[in-house]
Design an enzyme around this catalytic site. Structure first.
Site, PDB file in Angstrom:
ATOM      1  CE1 TYR A  61      -3.240  -2.660   0.933  1.00 39.74           C
ATOM      2  CE2 TYR A  61      -4.550  -0.781   0.664  1.00 39.74           C
ATOM      3  CZ  TYR A  61      -4.438  -2.389   0.854  1.00 39.74           C
ATOM      4  OH  TYR A  61      -5.476  -3.056   0.495  1.00 39.74           O
ATOM      5  CG  ASP A  77      -2.591 -19.551   2.683  1.00 36.01           C
ATOM      6  OD1 ASP A  77      -1.717 -19.136   3.480  1.00 36.01           O
ATOM      7  OD2 ASP A  77      -2.303 -20.648   2.277  1.00 36.01           O
ATOM      8  CG  ASP A 115      -7.914  -4.174   2.030  1.00 33.51           C
ATOM      9  OD1 ASP A 115      -9.260  -4.032   2.566  1.00 33.51           O
ATOM     10  OD2 ASP A 115      -7.569  -3.699   1.004  1.00 33.51           O
ATOM     11  CE  LYS A 117       0.860 -16.782   1.455  1.00 31.39           C
ATOM     12  NZ  LYS A 117       0.417 -18.199   1.083  1.00 31.39           N
TER      13      LYS A 117
END
Ligand code: NAD
Length: 424
Positions: free
Chosen positions: A150, A287, A311, A221
Site C-alpha cells: 500500500y 490463507d 484488508d 505469509k
C-alpha cells in the site's frame, strides 16, 4: 460548557467535557448515514451523562463536497484541522478516478501516520449471517496501515522506471532471472520495516493485555515472503518476549522448549502459561487464517497483521457477522493520539439520498470513538440499544431482506428506534 480541543500529554489523551470533534459527512450515502449516526451519538451522550458531556461537532470537507466547494478533493485545511483536533470521524469518500489522485482514505492515513487500522468484528444477536455459529466470531483486528504494498511504489509495465528497475534487479541484484516476463512486467515494491511492524504489534499486545484477551495471533505469509512477512512474525515474537516478559508466552518459546526439552514438556509449559492467564502470542499463515475464520473462529481473539492481509481479513471476517453495513473501523496513531474513525463501506452511490442504507457501520465507529475518549458508558448504551433494535427485527433494507417477519425502516427511522431503546 465551553467547547475545547482534545490534547495529548505524557502518552495520555486529555478529553474535556465538551470536546470539539471534526467530522466529514462523506459522499454518496455518507450524508444519510452520518446524520443518523450523529443523532444517536448526541442522544446517547445526553441521556447517559444528563447533559454533563457533549460533543461540539465541526464540519471539515473532503471528497466530492470538498471538490465542488474548493476545487480540491482533500483540502490542506481539512488535514490541518484533523491534525490539530486529534480525533475525527468520517463517512465514506469517493475515490476519484484518474487524475493522479490516490485514495483519499489512504492519503489521510499516510499524512497523519495512522499506523493502526482497528477493525472489531463482533456479532449482534439476530444479525443475518452466512455462518452457523456467528456468536463464536469475536475478533479485534490490528491491521498495519502505513507500509506494505500500500505504500504506493508501483511502476507501470513498459514505463521508463519499470525498465530502470528491471536493469537494477538484473545487473545489480542478480534477480532478473526470477522475473518470468521481464519486458512486459509491472513492478510493485513491498516495504515492511521492523519499526512499522513492532509499533503495530505492540499496540495489539497492549490492547489484548488491557482487555484480558486470551491471545494475539500474528497473521502473515512468511512461508513465501520470508524477509517481509516472515520477519513480521519474528519481530513480533522478539518484541513480545523483550517488552512483555512474564505477561506473555509465545509460540516461539514453545518451539524452543520443544527443541531443548521435547514436545511433551513444551506442551505442558504452554498449558501452564494458559492456566496462569498469560497472553498467548501465536501465528498463523494468512490463507489458513481465512479458513479458520469459518472453521474455528473461537481460537482467535486479537489479530495483528500486515496491510494487505488485513484488508482481506477484515472484510472476510466482517462478512461472517453481517457484512460491511455493520462493521466499524478506526485508524489510530497511539503515540500522537491522532485517530480517524470511519465507516468501512464505500459510498454506494446508487443509494445516495435514498435514506435506506444501514448507518450501523458509521454509528459503531462512533461507539469506538466514545471508547477511545473514555466515554465507555455512552458507548455501551448505544451498543445495547442497537442490539435490542436488531433483536426486535426493526431494521434497514440490507437486514430486512435476510430476515423473516422483520419491519423495514428508513435510515433515519432506524436511528430514532435506537434512540428509543437508549437507557437514561
Ligand atoms: P460500497 O461499499 O460503496 O458498496 C457496495 C455495496 O454494498 C452497495 O451496493 C450496497 O449494496 C452495499 N452497502 C454498502 N454500504 C452499505 C450500507 N451502509 N448499508 C447497506 N448496504 C450497504 O463499495 P463500492 O461500490 O465498491 O464503492 C463505491 C465507492 O466507494 C468507490 O468510489 C470506492 O472507491 C469508495 N469506497 C470508499 C471507502 C471509504 O471511504 N472508506 C471504502 C470502500 C469504497
Amino acid at each position: 460548557m465551553t467547547p475545547s480541543k482534545i490534547t495529548m500529554s505524557n502518552g495520555q489523551l486529555n478529553v474535556p467535557d465538551c470536546p470539539v470533534i471534526p467530522f466529514i459527512e462523506g459522499d454518496g450515502i455518507g450524508p444519510d448515514v452520518w446524520s443518523a449516526s450523529k443523532m444517536v451519538l448526541d442522544a446517547a451522550i445526553e441521556k447517559t451523562y444528563g447533559g454533563k458531556k457533549k460533543i461540539e461537532w465541526k464540519e471539515i470537507l473532503a471528497g466530492e463536497k470538498a471538490f465542488n466547494k474548493t476545487g480540491e478533493w482533500l483540502p490542506a485545511e481539512t488535514m490541518n484541522i484533523a491534525r490539530e483536533y486529534l480525533v475525527s470521524i468520517k463517512g465514506p469518500l469517493t475515490t476519484p478516478v484518474g487524475g493522479g489522485i490516490r485514495s483519499l482514505n489512504v492519503a489521510m492515513r499516510q499524512e497523519l501516520d495512522l499506523y493502526v487500522c482497528l477493525r472489531p468484528v463482533k456479532w449482534y444477536k439476530g444479525v443475518p449471517s452466512p455462518v452457523l455459529h456467528p456468536e463464536n466470531v469475536n475478533f479485534v483486528i490490528f491491521r498495519e496501515n502505513t507500509e506494505d504494498i500500500y505504500a504506493g511504489i508501483e511502476f507501470e509495465a513498459g514505463s521508463e522506471n519499470a525498465k530502470k528497475l528491471l536493469h537494477f534487479l538484473t545487473d545489480e541484484l542478480g534477480a532478473g532471472k526470477k522475473i518470468r516476463f521481464p519486458e512486459t512486467s509491472a513492478f510493485g515494491i513491498k516495504p515492511v520495516s521492523k519499526e512499522g511492524s513492532v509499533r503495530l504489534i505492540r499496540a495489539a499486545i497492549e490492547y489484548a493485555l488491557a482487555q484480558k484477551a486470551p491471545s494475539v495471533t500474528l497473521v502473515h505469509k512468511g512461508n513465501i515472503m520470508k524477509y517481509t512477512e516472515g520477519a513480521f512474525k519474528i519481530w513480533g515474537y522478539e518484541l513480545a518476549e523483550r517488552e512483555f516478559g512474564d505477561q506473555v508466552y509465545t509460540w516461539g518459546q514453545w518451539e524452543n522448549a520443544k527443541k531443548t526439552q521435547g514436545e511433551d514438556a513444551a506442551n505442558a509449559k504452554l498449558k501452564n502459561a494458559e492456566a496462569q492467564g498469560k497472553l498467548i502470542i501465536k501465528d498463523v499463515i494468512a490463507d489458513n487464517f481465512l479458513q479458520q475464520i469459518l472453521l474455528s473462529p473461537k481460537d482467535y481473539s486479537v489479530i495483528a497483521t500486515l496491510n494487505l492481509n488485513g484488508d482481506y481479513i477484515s472484510d472476510a471476517a466482517a462478512a461472517a457477522v453481517g457484512g460491511i453495513g455493520i462493521s466499524p473501523g478506526a485508524n489510530i496513531n497511539y503515540n500522537t493520539g491522532h485517530a480517524v474513525f470511519e465507516a468501512t463501506h464505500g459510498t454506494a452511490p446508487r443509494f445516495a439520498n435514498t435514506n435506506t442504507m444501514n448507518p450501523s457501520s458509521l454509528l459503531l465507529s462512533g461507539v469506538m470513538m466514545l471508547e477511545y475518549l473514555g466515554w465507555h458508558e455512552a458507548a455501551q448504551n448505544i451498543e445495547e440499544a442497537l442490539a435490542v433494535t436488531i433483536k426486535r427485527k426493526r431494521v434497514t433494507i440490507d437486514f430486512y431482506n435476510l430476515m423473516h417477519d422483520a419491519t423495514l425502516l428508513k435510515t433515519s427511522e432506524f436511528a430514532l428506534e435506537i434512540i428509543k431503546n437508549l437507557k437514561g
